[in-house]
Design a protein around this motif. Structure first.
Motif, PDB file in Angstrom:
ATOM      1  N   ASN A  93       0.848  -1.196   0.000  1.00 15.55           N
ATOM      2  CA  ASN A  93       0.000   0.000   0.000  1.00 15.55           C
ATOM      3  C   ASN A  93       0.882   1.243   0.000  1.00 15.55           C
ATOM      4  OD1 ASN A  93      -1.063   2.226   2.023  1.00 15.55           O
ATOM      5  ND2 ASN A  93      -2.835   1.395   0.970  1.00 15.55           N
ATOM      6  N   LYS A  94       1.197   1.756  -1.215  1.00 11.04           N
ATOM      7  CA  LYS A  94       2.118   2.890  -1.295  1.00 11.04           C
ATOM      8  C   LYS A  94       1.530   4.145  -0.679  1.00 11.04           C
ATOM      9  CE  LYS A  94       1.862   2.244  -5.728  1.00 11.04           C
ATOM     10  NZ  LYS A  94       2.462   2.112  -7.028  1.00 11.04           N
ATOM     11  N   GLU A  95       0.179   4.250  -0.700  1.00  9.01           N
ATOM     12  CA  GLU A  95      -0.464   5.466  -0.189  1.00  9.01           C
ATOM     13  C   GLU A  95      -0.134   5.704   1.287  1.00  9.01           C
ATOM     14  OE1 GLU A  95      -1.984   3.144  -2.005  1.00  9.01           O
ATOM     15  OE2 GLU A  95      -3.086   4.077  -3.669  1.00  9.01           O
ATOM     16  N   VAL A 118       7.075  -3.826  -1.527  1.00  7.17           N
ATOM     17  CA  VAL A 118       6.482  -4.783  -2.464  1.00  7.17           C
ATOM     18  C   VAL A 118       6.368  -4.151  -3.854  1.00  7.17           C
ATOM     19  CG1 VAL A 118       4.373  -6.058  -3.031  1.00  7.17           C
ATOM     20  CG2 VAL A 118       5.251  -6.089  -0.695  1.00  7.17           C
ATOM     21  N   ASP A 119       6.169  -2.849  -3.890  1.00 10.34           N
ATOM     22  CA  ASP A 119       6.100  -2.117  -5.154  1.00 10.34           C
ATOM     23  C   ASP A 119       7.348  -2.479  -5.977  1.00 10.34           C
ATOM     24  OD1 ASP A 119       5.124  -0.329  -6.971  1.00 10.34           O
ATOM     25  OD2 ASP A 119       5.043   1.367  -5.578  1.00 10.34           O
ATOM     26  N   SER A 120       7.175  -2.809  -7.265  1.00 13.49           N
ATOM     27  CA  SER A 120       8.272  -3.401  -8.028  1.00 13.49           C
ATOM     28  C   SER A 120       9.490  -2.472  -8.139  1.00 13.49           C
ATOM     29  CB  SER A 120       7.793  -3.794  -9.422  1.00 13.49           C
ATOM     30  OG  SER A 120       7.352  -2.664 -10.125  1.00 13.49           O
ATOM     31  N   GLU A 121       9.248  -1.169  -8.304  1.00 12.17           N
ATOM     32  CA  GLU A 121      10.370  -0.228  -8.436  1.00 12.17           C
ATOM     33  C   GLU A 121      11.165  -0.165  -7.138  1.00 12.17           C
ATOM     34  OE1 GLU A 121       7.270   0.330  -9.076  1.00 12.17           O
ATOM     35  OE2 GLU A 121       7.083   0.858 -11.184  1.00 12.17           O
ATOM     36  N   HIS A 122      10.454  -0.142  -6.036  1.00 15.53           N
ATOM     37  CA  HIS A 122      11.103  -0.014  -4.736  1.00 15.53           C
ATOM     38  C   HIS A 122      11.766  -1.321  -4.338  1.00 15.53           C
ATOM     39  CE1 HIS A 122       8.078   2.956  -5.386  1.00 15.53           C
ATOM     40  NE2 HIS A 122       8.742   3.772  -4.596  1.00 15.53           N
ATOM     41  N   LEU A 189       3.335   9.132  -6.945  1.00  9.58           N
ATOM     42  CA  LEU A 189       3.174   8.532  -5.613  1.00  9.58           C
ATOM     43  C   LEU A 189       4.415   7.708  -5.262  1.00  9.58           C
ATOM     44  CD1 LEU A 189      -0.545   7.245  -5.848  1.00  9.58           C
ATOM     45  CD2 LEU A 189       0.247   9.403  -4.858  1.00  9.58           C
ATOM     46  N   GLU A 190       4.978   7.048  -6.267  1.00  7.24           N
ATOM     47  CA  GLU A 190       6.158   6.207  -6.015  1.00  7.24           C
ATOM     48  C   GLU A 190       7.401   7.035  -5.692  1.00  7.24           C
ATOM     49  OE1 GLU A 190       4.778   2.290  -8.526  1.00  7.24           O
ATOM     50  OE2 GLU A 190       6.402   3.486  -9.336  1.00  7.24           O
ATOM     51  N   VAL A 191       7.483   8.234  -6.263  1.00  7.93           N
ATOM     52  CA  VAL A 191       8.594   9.134  -5.936  1.00  7.93           C
ATOM     53  C   VAL A 191       8.539   9.459  -4.441  1.00  7.93           C
ATOM     54  CG1 VAL A 191       9.368  11.525  -6.227  1.00  7.93           C
ATOM     55  CG2 VAL A 191       8.895  10.127  -8.239  1.00  7.93           C
TER      56      VAL A 191
HETATM   57 MN   MN3 Z   1       5.161   0.296  -9.023  1.00 11.29          MN
END
Ligand code: MN3
Length: 354
Positions: A93-95, A118-122, A189-191
């Motif tokens: 949950n990136k939010e 878990v977010d693929s970029e992170h 949001l990912e930034v």
């Molecule tokens: Mn992502």
């Protein structure tokens, strides 16, 4: 698995519960409690319902790690509850970090909790940092696919449909995040998520469009060396790594084939046509509750777009207005975040009904 939770998709929740036989199941939608109870009655699985039940079960003694995958601001309370109970977090949950990154990372530190991305970029950045100990990071590059509307102009975007926006070229994901990918808000949001996860300054974070989605992100170190993590775009790997870190589990996931991708390409994101990315950088630079405003306005705008109430270009309009009009607070408490979220939803909804 101890506990399995779901939002309102009872069929999938029941199917997964029957496959994995957790001790406890929680459905957030209280109206569906009896359906789930009846389906799992003879399996000896305890069934609860409601958001408060979710906040309670994440604290259960038997639990070591909580995978937080509720979409949006709604995921914040249970994540905080799990951290307070000292549970390790695998963060989908990136939010949570967008809305309250400072608060959540500080809380995690106080409770000795690690947050595994878990977010693929992170996950990519996290994997590149393994073994680097205290080697200073110069900057990171988050890669973006560019979404379904890469290369399109504003007149084209003025009339795009929900169905077109939901057709992501590379990733198969939920509706909210797929629309966020189409507006480039997902990258915004990912930034912000990256800033908090990896303790970076805003100027250390850059975004580069890589339409093949094979390089999942890149770390550049102080000596100029760059490390990237690669693989086919499939969430199974980052999810598994968050659960097995520091180990790698043997998998049967499809392997990358170089000859399927003879060329990788890179380009600058088109911030003029897709202003959401710029709005996110603005909110991050301003700090305080700005990213909370950004997120709430985005959630309302995306949901309105998915209900055909507004056009695609209205999404950044609503967010930009909210960032200007909703009260700014430089040092928000948890209650301030909750109030900002509520206030912003009201403001953004007002712009939609106009
Ligand atoms: Mn992502």
């Amino acid at each position: 698995m101890e506990v399995l939770t779901g939002g309102k998709n009872v069929d999938l929740l029941i199917q997964q519960a029957l496959e994995f036989l957790p001790n406890t199941v929680v459905i957030a939608d209280e109206r569906k409690l009896n359906v789930v109870k009846n389906a799992l009655f003879d399996k000896g699985i305890k069934v609860f319902a409601g958001n408060e039940a979710i906040e309670q079960v994440v604290q259960m003694e038997e639990i070591d790690l909580v995978l937080t995958a509720i979409v949006g601001f709604a995921g914040l309370a249970s994540t905080i509850s799990a951290i307070k109970a000292g549970k390790q977090i695998a963060l989908a949950n990136k939010e949570t970090l967008v809305v309250a990154g400072e608060f959540v990372t500080k809380l995690a530190q106080e409770h000795g909790v690690n947050i595994y991305p878990v977010d693929s970029e992170h996950s990519a950045i996290f994997q590149c940092l393994v073994g680097e100990f205290h080697n200073p990071v110069e900057k990171i590059y988050l890669t973006a696919s560019g979404g379904p509307f890469r290369g399109k102009d504003i007149p084209y975007l003025a009339s795009v449909s929900k169905a077109q926006a939901l057709r992501h070229p590379n990733w198969d994901m939920g509706a909210k995040i797929t629309i966020d990918s189409a507006t480039l808000m997902n990258k915004g949001l990912e930034v912000i998520e990256a800033k908090w996860l990896f303790h970076l300054q805003p100027e250390q974070i850059d975004v580069i469009v890589h339409p093949q989605s094979i390089i999942h992100s890149i770390v550049q170190f102080k000596d100029g060396s760059m490390k990237a993590q690669m693989g086919l775009p499939d969430m199974k790997l980052p999810i598994q790594y968050a659960l097995t870190y520091p180990h790698r589990l043997t998998s049967t996931f499809k392997r990358f084939n170089f000859l399927d991708y003879p060329l990788f390409s890179f380009e600058q994101p088109d911030k003029k046509t897709f202003p959401c990315l710029e709005l996110a950088f603005h909110a991050m630079n301003k700090g305080g509750n700005m990213a909370c405003i950004l997120n709430a306005a985005n959630e309302i705008a995306v949901s309105a777009f998915l209900q055909d109430k507004i056009g695609f270009l209205k999404i950044p309009d609503i967010i930009g207005e909210a960032l200007q009009k909703v009260n700014y607070s430089a040092k928000p408490s948890y209650e301030d975040y909750v109030n900002t979220d509520r206030e912003t939803r009201k403001f953004a909804s007002g712009m939609i009904s106009k």
